[in-house]
Design an enzyme around this catalytic site. Structure first.
Site, PDB file in Angstrom:
ATOM      1  N   GLY A 277      -5.437  15.732 -57.201  1.00  0.00           N
ATOM      2  CA  GLY A 277      -4.744  16.936 -57.101  1.00  0.00           C
ATOM      3  C   GLY A 277      -3.118  16.578 -57.203  1.00  0.00           C
ATOM      4  O   GLY A 277      -2.663  15.601 -57.369  1.00  0.00           O
ATOM      5  N   SER A 278      -2.562  17.563 -56.639  1.00  0.00           N
ATOM      6  CA  SER A 278      -0.910  17.662 -56.832  1.00  0.00           C
ATOM      7  C   SER A 278      -0.103  16.684 -56.069  1.00  0.00           C
ATOM      8  O   SER A 278       0.885  16.499 -56.184  1.00  0.00           O
ATOM      9  CB  SER A 278      -0.427  19.045 -56.358  1.00  0.00           C
ATOM     10  OG  SER A 278      -1.153  20.148 -57.374  1.00  0.00           O
ATOM     11  N   THR A 279      -0.834  16.060 -54.852  1.00  0.00           N
ATOM     12  CA  THR A 279      -0.363  15.096 -54.222  1.00  0.00           C
ATOM     13  C   THR A 279       0.292  13.791 -54.967  1.00  0.00           C
ATOM     14  O   THR A 279       1.299  13.211 -54.720  1.00  0.00           O
ATOM     15  CB  THR A 279      -0.956  14.595 -52.851  1.00  0.00           C
ATOM     16  OG1 THR A 279      -2.230  14.343 -53.517  1.00  0.00           O
ATOM     17  CG2 THR A 279      -0.857  15.549 -51.846  1.00  0.00           C
ATOM     18  N   PHE A 280      -0.657  13.860 -56.023  1.00  0.00           N
ATOM     19  CA  PHE A 280      -0.443  12.622 -57.216  1.00  0.00           C
ATOM     20  C   PHE A 280       0.869  13.010 -57.970  1.00  0.00           C
ATOM     21  O   PHE A 280       1.242  11.961 -58.541  1.00  0.00           O
ATOM     22  CB  PHE A 280      -1.511  12.546 -58.059  1.00  0.00           C
ATOM     23  CG  PHE A 280      -1.826  11.204 -58.786  1.00  0.00           C
ATOM     24  CD1 PHE A 280      -2.004  10.168 -58.252  1.00  0.00           C
ATOM     25  CD2 PHE A 280      -1.187  11.100 -60.124  1.00  0.00           C
ATOM     26  CE1 PHE A 280      -1.903   8.799 -59.026  1.00  0.00           C
ATOM     27  CE2 PHE A 280      -1.508  10.092 -60.973  1.00  0.00           C
ATOM     28  CZ  PHE A 280      -1.755   9.004 -60.477  1.00  0.00           C
ATOM     29  N   LYS A 281       1.286  13.952 -57.959  1.00  0.00           N
ATOM     30  CA  LYS A 281       2.460  14.445 -58.754  1.00  0.00           C
ATOM     31  C   LYS A 281       3.779  13.497 -58.511  1.00  0.00           C
ATOM     32  O   LYS A 281       4.865  13.664 -59.166  1.00  0.00           O
ATOM     33  CB  LYS A 281       2.841  16.072 -58.783  1.00  0.00           C
ATOM     34  CG  LYS A 281       1.757  16.596 -59.466  1.00  0.00           C
ATOM     35  CD  LYS A 281       1.888  18.103 -59.272  1.00  0.00           C
ATOM     36  CE  LYS A 281       0.749  19.198 -59.812  1.00  0.00           C
ATOM     37  NZ  LYS A 281       0.956  20.659 -59.827  1.00  0.00           N
TER      38      LYS A 281
END
Length: 712
Positions: A277-281
Site C-alpha cells: 500500500g501507500s508506504t511504498f509511495k
C-alpha cells in the site's frame, strides 16, 4: 600367537572409555551488556522404584511429587512402580516434562521434600533424587523472542539466532579417551587421547533492551485495542542499519515454548510478504526527485485516472478526490492518482521498476536472521495497469517489513541502501578475539541531496496537521518524516476486500538528523482502521520514548507545514558535519586534524595510536557532540568525563571501554561515579531530562519532595 593378539585387541577395545567434557554455550547480550540468553543450572527429578518399594513409601512419594511438580498422579504411579520385563523394579526413572530441567527454586523444594522423607522414615535413601544439568534461560522472558529463538529441553536449537548461529554458540565438546581395567580403574600405561573442549562464542547484539521494551509495550496496547491477526514492528539506526528492536505479536516465552501456539513462532517481520500500500509511495517519490521530475507546486486533478488499455479508472481512497491540488498536497493526502502520475507517467514504466529494484524489493535484505524471504515484483510488461498500480503499492508487488524499513532508512541516511543486522560483535572465549560487524552499503540508490529533499516532503506528511495522513505520528518538539499505508487485502478471488486491510506507518526522526527509523504494520485491525489512525500512534509512542532515552534534545520550533520546499527554519539549522576516519592514525595526527577542523574531542588512554573511535567514521554530528578517541585498553585506563552526553552516547563509549554500567534517570548525564570490584571497573551514571531548549534540568531535593520522593 595370532589368536592371542586377537583377544588382546578385543580386551583393549572393551576396556576403552570415552569421557565427554561439555562445551559451554555462548551468552547472548544486548548492545549494553544485558544478558538475553545464557546457560544456567537446571535439575531433573529422578526416582528409584526399587528403593521406594523397599521402603514402602510409594504413596507419599507420588503425593509429594504431584503437589510439587503438578504431574498427574496416574503418570507418577507408572514411574514410581515401573518394572522391567522380568518383573523387577527399575532403579532409575526420570520424571520427564514436569520434573525435567526444573529451576533452582523448585529444585530446593524437592530437596526439602527428600529431607522430610529421610527424617520421617529415619533413612538415608528415599528413592527420590535430583540430577544437576544445564538449560538455556532467557531472563527477560518474551522480550525479543523472535530474534533470539530458543533451544528445546534437549539443547537443540530450534529457531532465531539460537538456530542461525548454533554452530558458533554451541562450541564443540571435548573428549578424553583412556583405557581401564575390569573394575573401570584407569590403567597406568593407558594410551590417552585428549580432544580439548571449544566453548561457544558470546554474541553482543545491536538490540537495545530499553527500545525493545518500548516497542513491545506499545504493541500490546494496539493488539488489545484493534485485535488484529498480527502486528510487527522493526526499529533501526538508519545510519548503520543496526536493528535496535524487532517484535511480532502474537509472541511466545522461550522459557515456556511448549505453551505457545504454532503461529506464535512465526517471524512476520522477515517472513511475511504482502502488498504494502501507500508506504511504498516513498519509492516513486524518491525516484522522481532524483530524476528532477517532481515539482511540488505543479497541479493535477485528483479523484480518478484512466490507464491506457484498462477499462476501469483507478481511484484515490476518497473517490470524489480533492479537486485540483498541488503534487505536494497529493503526497500529504496520499493520493493514488498523484503517485500514478509521479511513478508511472513521470518516471515511466522502466525507470519505476529500476528504482523498485534499486531500493532492494526484488532481493533479500541479508539480515542475519533465519527464514528471511524475498519480495516479489512481477508485473506483466505488456499490461500498463499492472505497472501503474505499482506506484501506490498494489498489484503485482509483494514486500516484507524488513525491506520496507531498509528502504526508508536509505532516504534517512543520505541515499544508501544498507544491509540490516542484529549481531554487533562476536567474541571467541577460547582466544579472546572479538569480531565486530561493520556497516555494509549495498548501493547508493539516490543522491544525498535527493534524499534530503524527499525527506522534507515526507516530513510534511506528518507536520501538516490539517491534510497530512501522518499527523497522528506528529511528536511535539521533534521533526518526523514518514508515510502512512492502508493496503486493502486481496479477497482470494481476483479482487479486494475493503473490510480487511493492512495498516502501516513508516518513518524516521529527527528528520534533520535521523537517529531511529521505524516500521509498524498491523494486519487486519478492527473496523479496517487506517494506517494513520492505527499504526501512527504506535510509531509516535515508540519513537518519542526512544528519542528521549537516546538523549536527543527537542527543537525549539518544529512547524514545517505549508511549505512546498525544505522549510526555511530547517535550512537555517547549522549544517551537520560527518566524523572523519581517525582509527589507525597516531594520536598526534588525529589531534592535529580535529583541532584544524574545529571538532570537540577527547583522547581516552595513554597509547600512541587511535585503536577505535566514537562516533564511527561518517556519523552526522549534532551541535556540541564530542568525538572520543580510544588509544589503549587496559585496567589502568581512565574513564572520560561524560557529563552532558546523551545516555546512548555514554553507553556506546563505556561499552568500547569494556566496563560495567548502571544508569539512573533519563536524558543527559549529569553525574558519574566510578568503582572497582575484583579488578573490574563499574561506572554509575545519573541522568536528568532536558527542557524544550535542550538544556539539562537538574533534579533537586525540592523536586523530589514535591514528587513524593521520586524524581520528576
Amino acid at each position: 600367537m595370532l589368536q592371542n593378539e586377537k583377544w588382546q585387541k578385543a580386551a583393549a577395545e572393551q576396556w576403552a572409555h570415552t569421557s565427554t567434557i561439555k562445551a559451554v554455550r555462548g551468552v547472548i547480550e544486548d548492545r549494553n551488556g544485558n544478558v538475553l540468553a545464557s546457560d544456567v543450572p537446571a535439575y531433573t527429578v529422578v526416582v528409584n522404584p526399587e528403593v521406594i518399594a523397599e521402603k514402602g513409601i510409594g504413596a507419599e512419594v507420588i503425593q509429594g511429587l504431584n503437589e510439587l511438580l503438578d504431574k498427574p498422579v496416574d503418570e507418577l504411579t507408572k514411574l514410581v512402580e515401573a518394572k522391567d520385563e522380568k518383573g523387577k523394579y527399575y532403579k532409575n526413572r526420570e520424571i520427564r516434562n514436569e520434573g525435567w530441567k526444573i529451576n533452582q527454586d523448585l529444585a530446593d523444594k524437592v530437596t526439602a521434600f527428600i529431607e522430610k522423607l529421610k527424617k520421617e522414615h529415619d533413612t538415608l535413601e528415599t528413592g527420590v533424587g535430583l540430577v544437576r544439568e544445564q538449560k538455556r534461560y532467557y531472563p527477560k522472558d518474551s522480550l525479543a523472542a523472535h530474534i533470539l529463538g530458543y533451544t528445546d529441553r534437549d539443547g537443540n536449537a530450534i529457531m532465531g539466532l539460537e538456530k542461525y548461529f548454533n554452530k558458533q554458540l554451541a562450541g564443540t565438546d571435548g573428549k578424553l579417551y583412556y583405557q581401564s581395567d575390569g573394575k573401570g580403574i584407569k590403567l597406568p600405561d593407558s594410551q590417552d587421547t585428549f580432544q580439548p573442549v571449544v566453548n561457544g562464542s558470546n554474541f553482543k547484539l545491536t538490540i537495545d533492551s530499553t527500545i525493545q521494551h518500548y516497542i513491545e509495550e506499545a504493541m500490546k496496547k494496539a493488539y488489545a485495542e484493534y485485535k488484529p491477526k498480527s502486528i510487527s514492528v522493526i526499529a533501526a539506526d538508519p545510519n548503520t542499519m543496526e536493528i535496535l528492536g524487532l517484535a511480532n505479536m502474537p509472541t511466545f516465552n522461550p522459557n515456556e515454548f511448549w505453551n505457545a501456539e504454532p503461529g506464535d513462532f512465526f517471524n512476520h517481520a522477515i517472513m511475511t510478504r504482502f502488498e504494502p500500500g501507500s508506504t511504498f509511495k516513498i519509492v516513486p517519490l524518491a525516484g522522481a526527485v532524483q530524476e528532477n521530475l517532481f515539482d511540488p507546486d505543479a497541479t493535477f486533478q485528483s479523484g480518478s485516472i484512466r490507464i491506457k488499455g484498462y477499462s476501469k479508472p483507478l481511484y484515490d481512497m476518497n473517490r470524489a478526490g480533492y479537486g485540483t491540488i498541488t503534487f505536494l498536497e497529493g503526497v500529504k493526502r496520499s493520493s493514488n492518482v498523484a503517485f500514478i502520475k509521479i511513478g508511472y507517467e513521470m518516471l515511466g514504466q522502466e525507470k519505476l521498476l529500476q528504482y523498485i529494484n534499486n531500493f532492494g524489493f526484488s532481493e533479500k535484505t541479508g539480515i542475519d536472521l533465519p527464514g528471511e524471504v524475498s519480495g516479489l515484483v512481477n508485473p506483466d510488461p505488456s499490461r500498463a495497469v499492472e505497472n501503474a498500480t505499482l506506484a501506490y503499492g498494489h498489484g503485482k508487488l509483494l514486500v516484507t517489513p524488513i525491506q520496507q524499513l531498509t528502504a526508508i532508512a536509505a532516504i534517512a541516511n543520505g541515499g544508501k541502501l544498507m544491509v540490516p543486522h542484529v549481531v554487533k560483535e562476536v567474541t571467541d572465549p577460547n582466544t579472546g578475539k572479538t569480531t565486530v560487524t561493520q556497516p555494509e552499503v549495498v548501493r547508493q540508490v539516490i543522491s544525498e541531496e535527493s534524499a534530503r529533499e524527499t525527506g522534507s516532503y515526507l516530513e510534511q506528511v506528518v507536520a501538516d496537521l490539517q491534510h497530512g495522513t501522518g499527523r497522528h505520528a506528529y511528536i511535539e518538539g521533534y521533526r518526523v518524516a514518514g508515510k502512512t499505508g492502508t493496503a486493502i487485502k486481496p479477497d482470494g478471488k481476483g479482487g479486494y476486500d475493503r473490510d480487511k486491510v493492512r495498516s502501516s506507518f513508516l518513518g524516521y526522526a529527527p528528520a534533520n538528523n535521523p537517529k531511529i527509523a521505524l516500521y509498524v504494520i498491523i494486519d487486519e485491525p478492527a473496523d479496517a482502521a487506517g494506517g494513520g489512525a492505527a499504526a501512527g500512534p504506535v510509531f509516535k509512542e515508540i519513537v518519542s520514548q526512544s528519542l528521549q532515552y537516546m538523549g536527543v534534545p527537542k527543537a525549539v520550533e518544529s512547524d514545517t507545514a505549508g511549505s512546498s520546499k525544505t522549510p526555511a527554519k530547517a535550512a537555517a539549522v547549522s549544517e551537520q558535519r560527518s566524523t572523519p576516519e581517525l582509527t589507525g592514525k597516531t594520536v598526534k595526527e588525529a589531534r592535529q586534524q580535529l583541532l584544524n577542523q574545529g571538532f570537540d574531542f577527547e583522547a581516552v588512554g595513554n597509547g600512541a595510536a587511535v585503536i577505535s573511535q566514537y562516533p564511527v567514521k561518517g556519523t552526522k554530528l549534532t551541535a556540541g557532540q564530542r568525538i572520543y578517541l580510544l588509544t589503549q585498553q587496559d585496567e589502568a585506563m581512565s574513564i572520560p568525563d561524560l557529563k552532558g552526553q546523551s545516555l546512548r552516547d555514554a553507553l556506546e563509549i563505556l561499552n568500547l571501554l569494556k566496563v560495567g554500567i548502571s544508569v539512573e534517570g533519563e536524558g543527559y548525564v549529569t553525574e558519574q561515579t566510578q568503582t572497582e570490584n575484583n579488578g573490574k571497573i563499574h561506572v554509575s551514571l545519573k541522568l536528568s531530562p532536558v527542557n524544550e531548549y535542550g538544556e539539562n534540568i537538574p533534579v533537586t531535593a525540592a523536586d523530589e519532595a514535591a514528587a513524593g520522593g521520586e524524581a520528576p
